[in-house]
Write an enzyme that holds these catalytic residues in place. Sequence first.
Site, mmCIF file in Angstrom:
data_model
loop_
_atom_site.group_PDB
_atom_site.id
_atom_site.type_symbol
_atom_site.label_atom_id
_atom_site.label_comp_id
_atom_site.label_asym_id
_atom_site.label_seq_id
_atom_site.Cartn_x
_atom_site.Cartn_y
_atom_site.Cartn_z
ATOM 1 N N HIS A 1 -49.833 3.853 22.735
ATOM 2 C CA HIS A 1 -49.189 4.695 23.538
ATOM 3 C C HIS A 1 -47.793 4.434 23.489
ATOM 4 O O HIS A 1 -47.321 3.146 23.448
ATOM 5 C CB HIS A 1 -49.790 4.027 25.159
ATOM 6 N N ARG B 1 -53.201 -4.862 28.317
ATOM 7 C CA ARG B 1 -53.182 -4.847 26.786
ATOM 8 C C ARG B 1 -52.085 -5.478 26.034
ATOM 9 O O ARG B 1 -52.664 -5.981 24.772
ATOM 10 C CB ARG B 1 -53.180 -3.191 26.557
ATOM 11 N N ASN C 1 -54.280 13.801 22.024
ATOM 12 C CA ASN C 1 -54.942 12.394 22.210
ATOM 13 C C ASN C 1 -56.112 12.442 23.168
ATOM 14 O O ASN C 1 -56.737 11.162 23.187
ATOM 15 C CB ASN C 1 -53.819 11.452 22.549
ATOM 16 N N LEU D 1 -55.035 9.295 31.873
ATOM 17 C CA LEU D 1 -55.636 10.315 32.225
ATOM 18 C C LEU D 1 -55.421 10.977 33.916
ATOM 19 O O LEU D 1 -55.223 12.036 33.775
ATOM 20 C CB LEU D 1 -57.101 10.230 32.123
ATOM 21 N N ASP E 1 -42.664 15.440 18.970
ATOM 22 C CA ASP E 1 -41.946 16.914 18.522
ATOM 23 C C ASP E 1 -41.277 17.197 20.042
ATOM 24 O O ASP E 1 -40.131 17.603 20.060
ATOM 25 C CB ASP E 1 -43.068 17.771 18.473
ATOM 26 N N GLY F 1 -62.208 8.026 28.323
ATOM 27 C CA GLY F 1 -62.902 9.084 29.399
ATOM 28 C C GLY F 1 -62.543 8.432 30.861
ATOM 29 O O GLY F 1 -62.598 9.306 31.681
ATOM 30 N N GLU G 1 -47.452 11.994 28.284
ATOM 31 C CA GLU G 1 -46.952 11.111 27.415
ATOM 32 C C GLU G 1 -45.360 11.609 26.808
ATOM 33 O O GLU G 1 -44.655 10.457 26.328
ATOM 34 C CB GLU G 1 -47.840 10.617 26.258
#
Length: 618
Positions: free
Chosen positions: A554, A447, A152, A599, A388, A158, A583
Amino acid sequence: MTMKPGTYNVKAKGHGSSYMPMKVTLSEDKIEDINVDSSGETKGVADEVFNRLPKLIVANQTLNVDAVSGATISSHGVVDGVAEAINEAGGNADEWRNRAKPAKKTIHQNKEYDTDVVVIGAGGAGLAAAARSIQHGRKVIVLEKYPQIGGNTTRAGGPMNAAQPEWQKKFKALAGEKEDLEKLAATPIDKIDPEYRADFEALQKQIQKYIDSGANYLFDSKLLHEIQTYVGGKRTDLNGHEIHGNYALVKELVDNALDSVKWLKKLGVKFDDSQVTMPVGALWRRGHKPVEPMGYAYIHVLGDWIKAHGATVLTETRAKHLLVKDNQVVGVQAEKSDGSQVTVHAKSVILTSGGFGANMKMVQKYNTYWKHIDSNMPTTNSPAITGDGINLGKEVGADLVGMGFIQLMPVSDPKTGELFTGLQTPPENYIMVNQKGKRFVNEFAERDTLAKAAIANGGLFYLIADDKIKATAYNTTQESIDAQVKAGTLFRANTLADLAKQISMKPEVLEETIKKYNSYVDAGKDPEFGKSAFNLKCEVAPFYATPRKPAIHHTMGGLKIDTDAHVIDQRGDVIKGLYAAGEVAGGIHAGNRLGGNSLADIFTFGRIAANTAFKESN
């Protein structure tokens, strides 16, 4: 059917809404050469497609080739481009598509490795953990189930959050930012959870000192980053269960984020110090933006660095089970794409495989925050992000935290879930209008607030921009803009009235909306929705409308970890030999993650996991 020999210039659809120019050289009965100009593609997302497919097609003289895992759209784009050239040359592309597939290699060779550290997942967290482990002199193996590294992180915008007040002082405050600080500082102390209260009171003093000084620079501090992360993540789910970020983890993040930026710089990541920015829902301008586009800036530097310094990177290798001996994780059992087995014995195992945002069944199973998530809702995630690592952790008794909180990215491509199609500008320049042409939310909000407002307004909405605002758009080019306008995925007009007609709005409604918005920019205040930061007005033709819709972005929940990145079991004990970062781990972002914090998270806790593993393996 014979073809007219020559080199044919065609364009094929790539990832998102980009179009790839291609040169296809044909003889009467052969494909001689395929040259793809992928400069318009999102770097790092489909690189393996352009490396692998042209060679495969030319070597086997067939268009019946399998798509590269994780890059289906770009794979089909290459095949479709070659097909177009064949048809232009008078050939029959359908016949080429129906030819035999290239023969697969049937050599199944099981392999066994011994190493100090095995990292599962080659996104930003995994590459950071690998690089830091190598700096400690450790032997490292990285497992990645897809054909290329990046995960991801390659798809990230960035900007990376890290408070750096001395740098941020170089930038002027935007209209509304001081008022935002005053509003935060006025929060009643009983609304702040006990463990955060001392830090909140210290922040109140910092803010008051800044306000009293009369200064007009961009204020920031680690405490502001901490409290915004905490407040921005404090949420209540549909069952009335409240969650907020683990204080120790949040503090570990904000206290070490700037060190992560400095560490990345030393490894070769270049940052543009001439600007400070923020992604949608970040709440504050503290983003360190790389010079190179998007998350690729981190991935290619870290990927090249670890390979140059001796790491073994095994792609198309999926971790299936953790190896446990004497109550300690001692390695990984994995499987290659050809079915062969890979066994890695290691002193330390670091899980960095991401969340589960591309696994719709898992999203729907755990979701307790959204009333409904449609099965066909798009995702911004790489197809590799299927949970996973969480399942691997569960196999060895790991505890889970915050799994019900799923973040939707409000400003995603309605069809693909892509983030950087259209014109995606910083939130201070967002103008979000519903299908009637009216604003419906404070565009500077978190968000989940934006996503909820969008859903309440029918899901689909538009980002309106003018030619001046366009200059602030992330990672786009005029060529890409023109191609998207031609394709009908981005709308452009010389007047707002004409733009409104293109997207089925009443012209007078959109014109009135923009007129009001421009007056709010002049005044520095938004009496309608309380937008708290402004920069540019919308008044210079041509005007643009980018269609947007929420998409799964996310997953806040994951494996329970401590500040040393140990994975914690259901009894509250450390699982020896097992660490997690990024994550795949939960507890930091709680109910809603701030933009730009992922990030900071992956590079900070990726390094911490490596540091802890090193200390405990000696």
